[in-house]
Write an enzyme that holds these catalytic residues in place. Sequence first.
Site, PDB file in Angstrom:
ATOM      1  N   GLU A   1      12.679  -9.010   2.303  1.00 58.50           N
ATOM      2  CA  GLU A   1      11.857  -7.866   2.714  1.00 58.50           C
ATOM      3  C   GLU A   1      12.649  -6.588   2.464  1.00 58.50           C
ATOM      4  O   GLU A   1      13.816  -6.492   2.852  1.00 58.50           O
ATOM      5  CB  GLU A   1      11.527  -8.011   4.202  1.00 58.50           C
ATOM      6  CG  GLU A   1      10.743  -6.882   4.792  1.00 58.50           C
ATOM      7  CD  GLU A   1      10.533  -7.051   6.297  1.00 58.50           C
ATOM      8  OE1 GLU A   1       9.996  -6.094   6.888  1.00 58.50           O
ATOM      9  OE2 GLU A   1      10.895  -8.091   6.878  1.00 58.50           O
TER      10      GLU A   1
ATOM     11  N   ALA B   1       3.004  -0.622   5.015  1.00 59.84           N
ATOM     12  CA  ALA B   1       2.465  -0.696   6.379  1.00 59.84           C
ATOM     13  C   ALA B   1       1.978  -2.088   6.759  1.00 59.84           C
ATOM     14  O   ALA B   1       1.920  -2.424   7.945  1.00 59.84           O
ATOM     15  CB  ALA B   1       1.330   0.321   6.547  1.00 59.84           C
TER      16      ALA B   1
ATOM     17  N   ARG C   1       4.795  11.187  -2.169  1.00 62.70           N
ATOM     18  CA  ARG C   1       4.392  10.961  -0.774  1.00 62.70           C
ATOM     19  C   ARG C   1       5.605  11.084   0.140  1.00 62.70           C
ATOM     20  O   ARG C   1       6.564  10.320   0.035  1.00 62.70           O
ATOM     21  CB  ARG C   1       3.793   9.566  -0.631  1.00 62.70           C
ATOM     22  CG  ARG C   1       3.425   9.225   0.799  1.00 62.70           C
ATOM     23  CD  ARG C   1       2.892   7.797   0.910  1.00 62.70           C
ATOM     24  NE  ARG C   1       2.678   7.445   2.280  1.00 62.70           N
ATOM     25  CZ  ARG C   1       3.224   6.383   2.870  1.00 62.70           C
ATOM     26  NH1 ARG C   1       4.003   5.564   2.190  1.00 62.70           N
ATOM     27  NH2 ARG C   1       2.982   6.137   4.136  1.00 62.70           N
TER      28      ARG C   1
ATOM     29  N   ASN D   1       8.131  -5.361  -0.617  1.00 64.67           N
ATOM     30  CA  ASN D   1       7.989  -4.175   0.207  1.00 64.67           C
ATOM     31  C   ASN D   1       6.508  -4.119   0.554  1.00 64.67           C
ATOM     32  O   ASN D   1       5.690  -3.666  -0.241  1.00 64.67           O
ATOM     33  CB  ASN D   1       8.428  -2.911  -0.536  1.00 64.67           C
ATOM     34  CG  ASN D   1       8.358  -1.680   0.350  1.00 64.67           C
ATOM     35  OD1 ASN D   1       7.686  -1.673   1.367  1.00 64.67           O
ATOM     36  ND2 ASN D   1       9.058  -0.633  -0.061  1.00 64.67           N
TER      37      ASN D   1
ATOM     38  N   PRO E   1       0.795  -1.222   0.000  1.00 64.20           N
ATOM     39  CA  PRO E   1       0.000   0.000   0.000  1.00 64.20           C
ATOM     40  C   PRO E   1       0.830   1.275   0.000  1.00 64.20           C
ATOM     41  O   PRO E   1       1.869   1.359   0.650  1.00 64.20           O
ATOM     42  CB  PRO E   1      -0.832  -0.106   1.286  1.00 64.20           C
ATOM     43  CG  PRO E   1      -0.127  -1.087   2.136  1.00 64.20           C
ATOM     44  CD  PRO E   1       0.583  -2.019   1.212  1.00 64.20           C
ATOM     45  N   ASN E   2       0.322   2.225  -0.760  1.00 63.08           N
ATOM     46  CA  ASN E   2       0.840   3.584  -0.867  1.00 63.08           C
ATOM     47  C   ASN E   2       2.145   3.700  -1.656  1.00 63.08           C
ATOM     48  O   ASN E   2       2.607   4.808  -1.902  1.00 63.08           O
ATOM     49  CB  ASN E   2       0.995   4.236   0.511  1.00 63.08           C
ATOM     50  CG  ASN E   2      -0.312   4.297   1.247  1.00 63.08           C
ATOM     51  OD1 ASN E   2      -1.321   4.734   0.687  1.00 63.08           O
ATOM     52  ND2 ASN E   2      -0.334   3.834   2.488  1.00 63.08           N
TER      53      ASN E   2
ATOM     54  N   HIS F   1       3.814  -4.379   9.350  1.00 63.58           N
ATOM     55  CA  HIS F   1       3.647  -4.269  10.790  1.00 63.58           C
ATOM     56  C   HIS F   1       2.305  -4.795  11.287  1.00 63.58           C
ATOM     57  O   HIS F   1       2.056  -4.784  12.493  1.00 63.58           O
ATOM     58  CB  HIS F   1       3.806  -2.804  11.205  1.00 63.58           C
ATOM     59  CG  HIS F   1       4.899  -2.111  10.469  1.00 63.58           C
ATOM     60  ND1 HIS F   1       6.238  -2.443  10.620  1.00 63.58           N
ATOM     61  CD2 HIS F   1       4.862  -1.143   9.518  1.00 63.58           C
ATOM     62  CE1 HIS F   1       6.963  -1.686   9.820  1.00 63.58           C
ATOM     63  NE2 HIS F   1       6.150  -0.898   9.135  1.00 63.58           N
TER      64      HIS F   1
ATOM     65  N   ARG G   1      12.524   4.619  13.010  1.00 70.81           N
ATOM     66  CA  ARG G   1      11.295   5.407  12.928  1.00 70.81           C
ATOM     67  C   ARG G   1      10.402   5.135  14.142  1.00 70.81           C
ATOM     68  O   ARG G   1      10.873   4.658  15.172  1.00 70.81           O
ATOM     69  CB  ARG G   1      10.584   5.094  11.610  1.00 70.81           C
ATOM     70  CG  ARG G   1      11.446   5.552  10.407  1.00 70.81           C
ATOM     71  CD  ARG G   1      10.762   5.399   9.103  1.00 70.81           C
ATOM     72  NE  ARG G   1       9.548   6.233   9.067  1.00 70.81           N
ATOM     73  CZ  ARG G   1       8.592   6.080   8.169  1.00 70.81           C
ATOM     74  NH1 ARG G   1       8.686   5.144   7.243  1.00 70.81           N
ATOM     75  NH2 ARG G   1       7.534   6.866   8.175  1.00 70.81           N
TER      76      ARG G   1
ATOM     77  N   ASP H   1       1.719 -15.590   6.763  1.00 73.71           N
ATOM     78  CA  ASP H   1       1.280 -16.963   6.505  1.00 73.71           C
ATOM     79  C   ASP H   1       1.402 -17.327   5.027  1.00 73.71           C
ATOM     80  O   ASP H   1       1.779 -18.455   4.698  1.00 73.71           O
ATOM     81  CB  ASP H   1      -0.163 -17.154   6.967  1.00 73.71           C
ATOM     82  CG  ASP H   1      -0.303 -17.244   8.477  1.00 73.71           C
ATOM     83  OD1 ASP H   1       0.727 -17.372   9.182  1.00 73.71           O
ATOM     84  OD2 ASP H   1      -1.453 -17.179   8.960  1.00 73.71           O
TER      85      ASP H   1
ATOM     86  N   HIS I   1      12.535  -2.193   2.546  1.00 73.58           N
ATOM     87  CA  HIS I   1      11.905  -0.931   2.944  1.00 73.58           C
ATOM     88  C   HIS I   1      12.812   0.209   2.515  1.00 73.58           C
ATOM     89  O   HIS I   1      14.037   0.122   2.664  1.00 73.58           O
ATOM     90  CB  HIS I   1      11.678  -0.858   4.451  1.00 73.58           C
ATOM     91  CG  HIS I   1      10.759  -1.925   4.931  1.00 73.58           C
ATOM     92  ND1 HIS I   1       9.391  -1.841   4.764  1.00 73.58           N
ATOM     93  CD2 HIS I   1      11.005  -3.110   5.526  1.00 73.58           C
ATOM     94  CE1 HIS I   1       8.839  -2.937   5.238  1.00 73.58           C
ATOM     95  NE2 HIS I   1       9.798  -3.721   5.700  1.00 73.58           N
ATOM     96  N   LEU I   2      12.235   1.262   2.004  1.00 74.14           N
ATOM     97  CA  LEU I   2      13.005   2.425   1.569  1.00 74.14           C
ATOM     98  C   LEU I   2      13.645   3.131   2.757  1.00 74.14           C
ATOM     99  O   LEU I   2      14.807   3.528   2.702  1.00 74.14           O
ATOM    100  CB  LEU I   2      12.099   3.395   0.802  1.00 74.14           C
ATOM    101  CG  LEU I   2      11.512   2.825  -0.491  1.00 74.14           C
ATOM    102  CD1 LEU I   2      10.333   3.651  -0.948  1.00 74.14           C
ATOM    103  CD2 LEU I   2      12.569   2.758  -1.563  1.00 74.14           C
ATOM    104  N   SER I   3      12.893   3.297   3.823  1.00 78.11           N
ATOM    105  CA  SER I   3      13.400   3.957   5.022  1.00 78.11           C
ATOM    106  C   SER I   3      13.891   2.900   6.011  1.00 78.11           C
ATOM    107  O   SER I   3      13.575   1.722   5.888  1.00 78.11           O
ATOM    108  CB  SER I   3      12.302   4.812   5.666  1.00 78.11           C
ATOM    109  OG  SER I   3      11.264   3.994   6.164  1.00 78.11           O
TER     110      SER I   3
ATOM    111  N   ARG J   1       6.705   0.740  13.940  1.00 80.24           N
ATOM    112  CA  ARG J   1       7.319   0.251  12.703  1.00 80.24           C
ATOM    113  C   ARG J   1       8.470  -0.731  12.967  1.00 80.24           C
ATOM    114  O   ARG J   1       8.992  -1.332  12.043  1.00 80.24           O
ATOM    115  CB  ARG J   1       7.829   1.412  11.858  1.00 80.24           C
ATOM    116  CG  ARG J   1       6.728   2.321  11.352  1.00 80.24           C
ATOM    117  CD  ARG J   1       7.266   3.353  10.389  1.00 80.24           C
ATOM    118  NE  ARG J   1       6.329   4.423  10.161  1.00 80.24           N
ATOM    119  CZ  ARG J   1       5.349   4.397   9.259  1.00 80.24           C
ATOM    120  NH1 ARG J   1       5.198   3.339   8.494  1.00 80.24           N
ATOM    121  NH2 ARG J   1       4.538   5.428   9.122  1.00 80.24           N
TER     122      ARG J   1
ATOM    123  N   TYR K   1      10.757   9.082   1.983  1.00 88.19           N
ATOM    124  CA  TYR K   1      10.844   8.035   0.965  1.00 88.19           C
ATOM    125  C   TYR K   1      11.606   8.440  -0.291  1.00 88.19           C
ATOM    126  O   TYR K   1      11.802   7.613  -1.186  1.00 88.19           O
ATOM    127  CB  TYR K   1       9.428   7.573   0.584  1.00 88.19           C
ATOM    128  CG  TYR K   1       8.666   7.035   1.768  1.00 88.19           C
ATOM    129  CD1 TYR K   1       9.030   5.837   2.375  1.00 88.19           C
ATOM    130  CD2 TYR K   1       7.593   7.738   2.309  1.00 88.19           C
ATOM    131  CE1 TYR K   1       8.348   5.356   3.476  1.00 88.19           C
ATOM    132  CE2 TYR K   1       6.902   7.259   3.405  1.00 88.19           C
ATOM    133  CZ  TYR K   1       7.281   6.071   3.977  1.00 88.19           C
ATOM    134  OH  TYR K   1       6.611   5.591   5.075  1.00 88.19           O
TER     135      TYR K   1
END
Length: 146
Positions: A98, A77, A18, A74, A10-11, A80, A107, A87, A100-102, A111, A23
């Site tokens: 996995e 959200a 954003r 990625n 998402p996002n 978390h 953070r 699963d 993540h950009l940040s 997170r 990001y």
Amino acid sequence: MTSVLILNGPNLNLLGTRQPEVYGSTTLADVEQMCRAAAKVHGMDIEFAQSNHEGTLVDQIHAAKTSHGGIILNAGAYTHTSIALMDAIASVELPVIEVHLSNIHARETFRHKSFIAPVALGQICGFGAKGYVLALDALAEHLAIT
């Protein structure tokens, strides 16, 4: 030729606009272009996808079992919150990295917990869009492609 699913949650469709202070200004299309170039170096095919819907992501992970050698995820959200994604990853028994950009560990406290990490081969965070390329390099090495 090995194929890899690069799946974005998402996002991430809003990358570049954003919260660029968190990001960056790289768009998801830019990330895809970087991944295609990196995959070519490794002789890999990629499928690049994004969805804001948890069930769609689960369906894509399930479908990957018969068409891909690994997944770069990625989950945004959902990292978390989603036991369903955890699963699904455990069920398909594919190597998952996995991304993540940040740096999620630098953070907000919520997170810091990842439901993906326990079922992932590894986690790359904090390197911006370059993290996807690092994940492709790691997955290629894991799959002994290069």
